[in-house]
Structures are given as structure tokens and as C-alpha cells.
Design a protein around this motif. Structure first.
Motif, PDB file in Angstrom:
ATOM      1  N   GLU A 114       0.825  -1.206   0.000  1.00  0.00           N
ATOM      2  CA  GLU A 114       0.000   0.000   0.000  1.00  0.00           C
ATOM      3  C   GLU A 114       0.861   1.260   0.000  1.00  0.00           C
ATOM      4  OE1 GLU A 114      -3.904  -1.804   2.319  1.00  0.00           O
ATOM      5  OE2 GLU A 114      -2.249  -0.931   3.468  1.00  0.00           O
ATOM      6  N   ALA A 115       1.967   1.229   0.734  1.00  0.00           N
ATOM      7  CA  ALA A 115       2.869   2.382   0.767  1.00  0.00           C
ATOM      8  C   ALA A 115       3.444   2.667  -0.617  1.00  0.00           C
ATOM      9  CB  ALA A 115       3.983   2.149   1.773  1.00  0.00           C
ATOM     10  N   ASP A 120       2.843  10.405  -4.136  1.00  0.00           N
ATOM     11  CA  ASP A 120       2.280  11.700  -3.759  1.00  0.00           C
ATOM     12  C   ASP A 120       2.599  11.978  -2.289  1.00  0.00           C
ATOM     13  OD1 ASP A 120       0.411  13.721  -2.813  1.00  0.00           O
ATOM     14  OD2 ASP A 120      -0.761  13.370  -4.627  1.00  0.00           O
ATOM     15  N   PRO A 121       3.126  13.167  -1.962  1.00  0.00           N
ATOM     16  CA  PRO A 121       3.439  13.470  -0.556  1.00  0.00           C
ATOM     17  C   PRO A 121       2.228  13.377   0.371  1.00  0.00           C
ATOM     18  CG  PRO A 121       4.166  15.259  -2.009  1.00  0.00           C
ATOM     19  CD  PRO A 121       3.469  14.255  -2.859  1.00  0.00           C
ATOM     20  N   LEU A 122       1.026  13.537  -0.182  1.00  0.00           N
ATOM     21  CA  LEU A 122      -0.177  13.432   0.632  1.00  0.00           C
ATOM     22  C   LEU A 122      -0.681  11.995   0.756  1.00  0.00           C
ATOM     23  CD1 LEU A 122      -2.249  16.549  -0.516  1.00  0.00           C
ATOM     24  CD2 LEU A 122      -0.971  16.243   1.608  1.00  0.00           C
ATOM     25  N   TRP A 123       0.001  11.048   0.121  1.00  0.00           N
ATOM     26  CA  TRP A 123      -0.489   9.671   0.126  1.00  0.00           C
ATOM     27  C   TRP A 123      -0.705   9.108   1.530  1.00  0.00           C
ATOM     28  CZ3 TRP A 123      -3.461   6.384  -1.690  1.00  0.00           C
ATOM     29  CH2 TRP A 123      -3.335   5.014  -1.448  1.00  0.00           C
ATOM     30  N   ARG A 158      -6.154  11.724 -10.047  1.00  0.00           N
ATOM     31  CA  ARG A 158      -7.524  11.671 -10.583  1.00  0.00           C
ATOM     32  C   ARG A 158      -8.580  11.529  -9.494  1.00  0.00           C
ATOM     33  NH1 ARG A 158      -6.967   7.904 -15.987  1.00  0.00           N
ATOM     34  NH2 ARG A 158      -5.632   9.341 -17.124  1.00  0.00           N
ATOM     35  N   GLY A 159      -8.136  11.434  -8.245  1.00  0.00           N
ATOM     36  CA  GLY A 159      -9.079  11.343  -7.141  1.00  0.00           C
ATOM     37  C   GLY A 159      -9.772  10.006  -7.026  1.00  0.00           C
TER      38      GLY A 159
END
Length: 201
Positions: A114-115, A120-123, A158-159
Motif C-alpha cells: 500500500e505504501a 504523492d506526498p499526501l499519500w 484523478r481522485g
């Protein structure tokens, strides 16, 4: 019907006409003004779109529910934002401040796979929101964030996310960025039209 509502937490006076007297009294018992505003705001949001006479209660797991309507409800709040999901199918929502630091707890909720799903820094914050959303959707206590709630795909640009509860079917989720917060929502009928609304009080 799928509806995702967001609003800034408001003071009780701004919510007049949308909150009941017993809710105002319940909020007065909270030690935190922030908590009072969040509690009253989400209730006002529900009534604003469904009508003042809507009765709100809690299920056996402590999750909010609508007592007289065949609709599902999920609620979340963080500093500066309140989010509500409404649907005729099970739904869930979670909101977190985008700047919240999850570095100390990453190993408790993110597997190595998952990591690696996003750079993305916000991941880490998005993934936390997604796990919380899956937990609320499952409506079962005691689920392990790594073993029972899994993220399968991620496209934060893409959200879009896909997760799973246990060995269940893949569940598409949506990521929105609102007022410096991340909002992850999941609707059990993902093909139904979605209305995303910002409410002002």
C-alpha cells in the motif's frame, strides 16, 4: 442517490432553524468549542438537505443514522471541515487535515504494498482517510487496519482509489480536496449519480 456534502463548522447561532433544542443542550456539554461546532454543523447539514423534521440517532456501533428515512448516513469532521455522505445504499466518508503528519503511525495502517501505491506526498494522509472510510463502511468493530482493510489501487491525481474489506468485492472510493482537507468517500451504489455540494451557513 449519492450526496457528498461539505461545510465549514459554524457557531450555533448561524445554525438556528436547523438544529433542535436538545442538540444545542447536548453540544453545550462538550468541553471544546470546535467539537460543539462540528457536532451541530453536521446535524444542520443533514436537515438542510432532508428537512427539519429528520430524526437522527445512533446504531449499535455508535454510528449516526437516520431514524425515519430509508437513507444511509456517514459523518466525518476535522479541523476546519465537516463532511456528510447520504445515500440510498451503504456509504462512508472520512475527512482529515491535509497537513496532518502520519509518519509515526504509517506501519500501523499501511502495508509495504500500500505504501508503494503512490509517491504523492499526501499519500499517507489519503491512505489513512481511505482506511477510516473502509472501517466505517464495514460497520464492524475490531477490524485490523492492515489485515482486514486493504487498498488495492490508487490514483490520487484523478481522485480515485479502490479498497477492500476482508475478502469482499473491490470498493471504488473518491478523493476530494476541500478547504485544506482531504475527503475520501465510498458509496455502495457507485454507478448512481453523485451530487457534491458545498453548504454555507
Amino acid at each position: 442517490m449519492n450526496r457528498l456534502l461539505t461545510a465549514l463548522p459554524a457557531a450555533a447561532d448561524a445554525l438556528e432553524g436547523w438544529i433542535a433544542a436538545d442538540e444545542r443542550r447536548a453540544a453545550e456539554a462538550f468541553g471544546s468549542e470546535r467539537r460543539r461546532r462540528e457536532y451541530l454543523t453536521w446535524r444542520a447539514m443533514v436537515r438542510r438537505v432532508l428537512g427539519y423534521d429528520v430524526r437522527i440517532g445512533y446504531d449499535a456501533n455508535g454510528a449516526p443514522q437516520l431514524l425515519d428515512l430509508p437513507l444511509h448516513l456517514s459523518v466525518s469532521h476535522c479541523a476546519g471541515l465537516v463532511a456528510v455522505a447520504l445515500s440510498d445504499a451503504p456509504c462512508a466518508v472520512d475527512a482529515e487535515a491535509a497537513g496532518r503528519d502520519f509518519s509515526r503511525v504509517r506501519s500501523r495502517y499501511l502495508t509495504p504494498f500500500e505504501a508503494s501505491l503512490s509517491a504523492d506526498p499526501l499519500w499517507p494522509a489519503v491512505a489513512w482517510c481511505a482506511k477510516e472510510t473502509l472501517y466505517k463502511y464495514a460497520r464492524r468493530r475490531g477490524l485490523d487496519l492492515c489485515r482486514d482493510l486493504r487498498l488495492l489501487e490508487a490514483d490520487p491525481v484523478r481522485g480515485r482509489l479502490v479498497g477492500r474489506v476482508g475478502d469482499g468485492a473491490p470498493l471504488p472510493m473518491r478523493i476530494d480536496r476541500v478547504e485544506g482537507a482531504l475527503v475520501v468517500s465510498l458509496f455502495g451504489n457507485p454507478d448512481a449519480p453523485l451530487s457534491v455540494e458545498r453548504l454555507l451557513f
